[in-house]
Design an enzyme around this catalytic site. Structure first.
Site, mmCIF file in Angstrom:
data_model
loop_
_atom_site.group_PDB
_atom_site.id
_atom_site.type_symbol
_atom_site.label_atom_id
_atom_site.label_comp_id
_atom_site.label_asym_id
_atom_site.label_seq_id
_atom_site.Cartn_x
_atom_site.Cartn_y
_atom_site.Cartn_z
ATOM 1 N N ASP A 9 0.886 -1.227 0.035
ATOM 2 C CA ASP A 9 0.118 -0.120 -0.006
ATOM 3 C C ASP A 9 0.917 1.262 -0.014
ATOM 4 O O ASP A 9 2.131 1.405 0.626
ATOM 5 C CB ASP A 9 -1.066 0.049 1.098
ATOM 6 C CG ASP A 9 -2.025 0.941 1.135
ATOM 7 O OD1 ASP A 9 -2.397 1.335 0.063
ATOM 8 O OD2 ASP A 9 -2.720 1.284 2.216
ATOM 9 N N ASN A 44 -11.129 -2.796 -5.142
ATOM 10 C CA ASN A 44 -10.209 -1.733 -6.030
ATOM 11 C C ASN A 44 -11.174 -1.328 -7.230
ATOM 12 O O ASN A 44 -10.753 -0.333 -7.809
ATOM 13 C CB ASN A 44 -8.920 -2.081 -6.130
ATOM 14 C CG ASN A 44 -7.814 -2.038 -5.060
ATOM 15 O OD1 ASN A 44 -7.176 -3.015 -4.684
ATOM 16 N ND2 ASN A 44 -8.306 -1.097 -4.240
HETATM 17 C C1 IPE Z 1 -5.368 -2.780 -0.360
HETATM 18 O O1 IPE Z 1 -4.897 -1.312 -0.275
HETATM 19 C C2 IPE Z 1 -5.374 -3.540 -1.338
HETATM 20 C C3 IPE Z 1 -4.193 -3.645 -2.010
HETATM 21 C C4 IPE Z 1 -3.051 -3.256 -1.572
HETATM 22 C C5 IPE Z 1 -4.250 -4.265 -3.365
HETATM 23 P P1 IPE Z 1 -6.315 -0.330 -0.451
HETATM 24 O O2 IPE Z 1 -5.359 1.082 -0.503
HETATM 25 O O3 IPE Z 1 -7.113 -0.493 -1.540
HETATM 26 O O4 IPE Z 1 -7.078 -0.407 1.073
HETATM 27 P P2 IPE Z 1 -7.870 0.508 2.042
HETATM 28 O O5 IPE Z 1 -8.945 1.145 0.859
HETATM 29 O O6 IPE Z 1 -6.929 1.681 2.140
HETATM 30 O O7 IPE Z 1 -8.308 -0.240 3.138
HETATM 31 C C1 IPE Z 2 -1.771 0.255 -3.318
HETATM 32 O O1 IPE Z 2 -1.521 1.640 -3.395
HETATM 33 C C2 IPE Z 2 -1.838 -0.283 -4.728
HETATM 34 C C3 IPE Z 2 -3.446 -0.672 -4.678
HETATM 35 C C4 IPE Z 2 -4.319 -0.801 -4.090
HETATM 36 C C5 IPE Z 2 -3.837 -1.260 -6.043
HETATM 37 P P1 IPE Z 2 -2.558 2.579 -3.265
HETATM 38 O O2 IPE Z 2 -2.964 2.949 -4.777
HETATM 39 O O3 IPE Z 2 -3.778 2.134 -2.639
HETATM 40 O O4 IPE Z 2 -2.065 3.960 -2.796
HETATM 41 P P2 IPE Z 2 -2.530 4.857 -1.671
HETATM 42 O O5 IPE Z 2 -2.905 4.190 -0.320
HETATM 43 O O6 IPE Z 2 -3.586 5.700 -2.318
HETATM 44 O O7 IPE Z 2 -1.374 5.789 -1.549
HETATM 45 MG MG MG Z 3 -4.309 2.323 -0.424
#
Ligand code: IPE
Ligand code: IPE
Ligand code: MG
Length: 245
Positions: free
Chosen positions: A26, A74
């Site tokens: 993340d 997602n």
């Molecule tokens: C969790 O990250 C999913 C992945 C890393 C693929 P998210 O960014 O989607 O999670 P939330 O929304 O902060 O819980």
């Molecule tokens: C994790 O990074 C990747 C996926 C969930 C696909 P994020 O895209 O959630 O990054 P932040 O949390 O918005 O910084």
């Molecule tokens: Mg995230």
């Protein structure tokens, strides 16, 4: 004194290495935002990090690395971002297919692949086929993966099995584990989440039952060997009791 600071300074405490690490990758979006870049640039950087981390985990002697690449939630993101992530996964699998045997990295995709673009599904079928010829380190990439969804699909498989054969036997934790996407893979001993949030976000709900959890503020594109070493040292200092004393 907490478990965290009982370690004597100096030598690394890698006496107890997990067999299986899982990572919630993340922080890609925030990494990009801090640089004034589009979120998709963060995902591109994050996919490079995954390549490096997988190689490092293999070299450390781990047996499995499972990463959360795209959750069932997602899909709520803007279509351009979803499209960019699918494109990166496509590129990753495409390259992996050419290098898997040379690198000795088996790949397995966990999640509901039925809903993925056909091109990606074709690449997944190819990686599955190549993986049958490779032994050793395995990287599991969770795409359109949700822990609850995985459990529901496993329950559906059991219902189908029972409908076909009413004497199919009692449902035990072991037989149910065998119906999950992660069938045959030992549970992760350590789950790492980068990016500062302290939640599982629907990752490996069944398999996380007794995992040690490790959270770091490091954003995924910045995650490196030093961060892995810190997580492994923290893991080695944990007292795993499994309900005993
Ligand atoms: C969790 O990250 C999913 C992945 C890393 C693929 P998210 O960014 O989607 O999670 P939330 O929304 O902060 O819980
Ligand atoms: C994790 O990074 C990747 C996926 C969930 C696909 P994020 O895209 O959630 O990054 P932040 O949390 O918005 O910084
Ligand atoms: Mg995230």
């Amino acid at each position: 004194m907490t478990a965290q600071n009982t370690k004597k300074t100096g030598e690394p405490a890698l006496v107890r290495l997990p067999r299986h690490i899982a990572i919630i990758m993340d922080g890609n979006g925030r990494w990009a935002k801090r640089r004034g870049l589009p979120r998709t640039a963060g995902h591109a950087a994050g996919s490079e990090t995954f390549r490096r981390v997988a190689t490092h985990c293999k070299n450390l002697g781990l047996d499995y690395l499972t990463v959360y690449a795209f959750s069932t939630e997602n899909w709520k993101r803007p279509p351009e971002e979803v499209h960019a992530i699918m494109g990166l996964l496509d590129r990753y699998l495409h390259e992996a297919i050419e290098k898997m045997e040379r690198d000795g990295i088996r790949l397995r995709i966990l999640g509901d692949v039925e809903l993925l673009p056909e091109r990606l599904r074709r690449l997944i079928r190819e990686t599955d086929e190549i993986s049958t010829h490779i032994s050793g380190f395995q990287a599991n990439v969770c795409i359109n993966y949700g822990g609850r969804d995985e459990i529901v699909r496993a329950a559906q498989r059991y219902a189908e099995r029972l409908a076909a054969d009413p004497g199919a036997g009692a449902l035990t934790e072991e037989t149910f584990s065998g119906l999950l996407d992660s069938s045959g893979i030992p549970d992760p001993e350590l789950i790492i989440r980068t990016g500062g949030e302290m939640r599982l976000s629907n990752f490996l709900l069944w398999q996380a039952a007794y995992a040690e959890l490790y959270f770091t503020d490091t954003l995924w594109p910045d995650f490196g060997e030093k961060d892995i070493a810190e997580a492994l040292e923290a893991y080695a200092r944990r007292d795993r009791r499994f309900g005993g004393i």
